[in-house]
Design a protein around this motif. Sequence first.
Motif, PDB file in Angstrom:
ATOM      1  N   LYS A  33       8.428 -31.618  63.348  1.00  0.00           N
ATOM      2  CA  LYS A  33       9.289 -31.602  64.723  1.00  0.00           C
ATOM      3  C   LYS A  33      10.224 -32.652  64.426  1.00  0.00           C
ATOM      4  O   LYS A  33      11.249 -32.739  65.290  1.00  0.00           O
ATOM      5  CB  LYS A  33       8.415 -31.849  65.758  1.00  0.00           C
ATOM      6  N   ASN A  34       9.910 -33.564  63.570  1.00  0.00           N
ATOM      7  CA  ASN A  34      11.104 -34.588  63.273  1.00  0.00           C
ATOM      8  C   ASN A  34      12.124 -34.376  62.172  1.00  0.00           C
ATOM      9  O   ASN A  34      12.914 -35.301  61.699  1.00  0.00           O
ATOM     10  CB  ASN A  34      10.492 -36.090  62.896  1.00  0.00           C
ATOM     11  N   LYS A  35      11.967 -33.288  61.689  1.00  0.00           N
ATOM     12  CA  LYS A  35      12.854 -32.685  60.528  1.00  0.00           C
ATOM     13  C   LYS A  35      13.600 -31.613  60.943  1.00  0.00           C
ATOM     14  O   LYS A  35      13.215 -30.745  61.830  1.00  0.00           O
ATOM     15  CB  LYS A  35      11.961 -32.580  59.229  1.00  0.00           C
ATOM     16  N   PHE A  47      13.225 -25.697  50.791  1.00  0.00           N
ATOM     17  CA  PHE A  47      13.625 -27.201  50.867  1.00  0.00           C
ATOM     18  C   PHE A  47      14.303 -27.463  52.537  1.00  0.00           C
ATOM     19  O   PHE A  47      14.445 -26.460  53.156  1.00  0.00           O
ATOM     20  CB  PHE A  47      14.875 -27.562  50.097  1.00  0.00           C
ATOM     21  N   GLU A  48      14.291 -28.650  52.901  1.00  0.00           N
ATOM     22  CA  GLU A  48      14.727 -28.994  54.182  1.00  0.00           C
ATOM     23  C   GLU A  48      16.302 -28.933  54.268  1.00  0.00           C
ATOM     24  O   GLU A  48      17.196 -29.357  53.657  1.00  0.00           O
ATOM     25  CB  GLU A  48      14.296 -30.480  54.653  1.00  0.00           C
TER      26      GLU A  48
END
Length: 311
Positions: A33-35, A47-48
């Motif tokens: 949730k933080n990314k 990958f993000e």
Amino acid sequence: MYDFHTHFIPLDVLQWLKDHQKVVNAKWLKKDKNKDDFLIVNEKWGFELKKAFIDGDLYLSEQAKAGVTHSLLSPIPQLFMYDFPDEISTDISTVYNHSLAQWANSTPQNLSALGTVPLSNPDKAAQVLYDAIKLGLKGVIIGPGLTDHMLSDEFFTPFFDEANRLKAIVFIHPLLCDDPRLKRRMMPNLIGVPWETTVCATDLLLSGFIDRYPNVKILFAHGGGFLPYQIGRLDKGYEQWQLVSSNLKAPPSEYLKRFWFDTVLWNPESLEFLIKTVGEDRVVPGSDYPFDLSVWPPGGKLVLGVNSLLD
């Protein structure tokens, strides 16, 4: 300050992925949730999808804050699409190249760019490279080969013939290693990525590639992997074995100085060794921004390397 190793995904490419979502099995997943969302392609590349990958204004803002005055943009390796039919890799290459060229041409003081090619079809790759240079791109980024072909194979002759004629930059960037021993502790990225570069670079060096294609400007990611550190072993093999020396006109350490290398090493002593080994005119600043393992901002101005690569 230049940055020769940085990646971006234009909005046109994101739209292409959404339009071809089922074809390339693209998924956007929320893992943390933080990314930002994770983008996964074909259950293989993930990958993000950080905002700096896709937001041009944010990218330029972060570039300015880091003191980078000019970036050489590259497509991301996860979207090379070598695993798909030629028409897919050709289509996304065309979209990617036009989008990056348009952005770079509109902001030439801050940006220039490399394209991507359908490497699994070297004839098409040669044509796409030619088109990319006509668009104003400096060359292309490619992987270290295909599952059944090393870059030194005759299979790639049409592509490298054209790259040599055009005096293009060819930035060789590794893909994740499939060695089953590395399926733990992030080793596919930590050592598998530089190992792929090491194998590719060693094969090109020992094959006589540089004498066949003297005008291709080969740039290796991540400081050339492990090759510069082991060049003495190659020189010793050159003295001992004809299988090592037969394609070469000089020791491997001399050929090493005819490639270019970026500074993505995260260690000042390693970078100092690289510069001492290949020469300051063969090392260019790089960051790998905005991936997690980026050196941001890139270390060193290295003007001699910048000028020699862009000459």
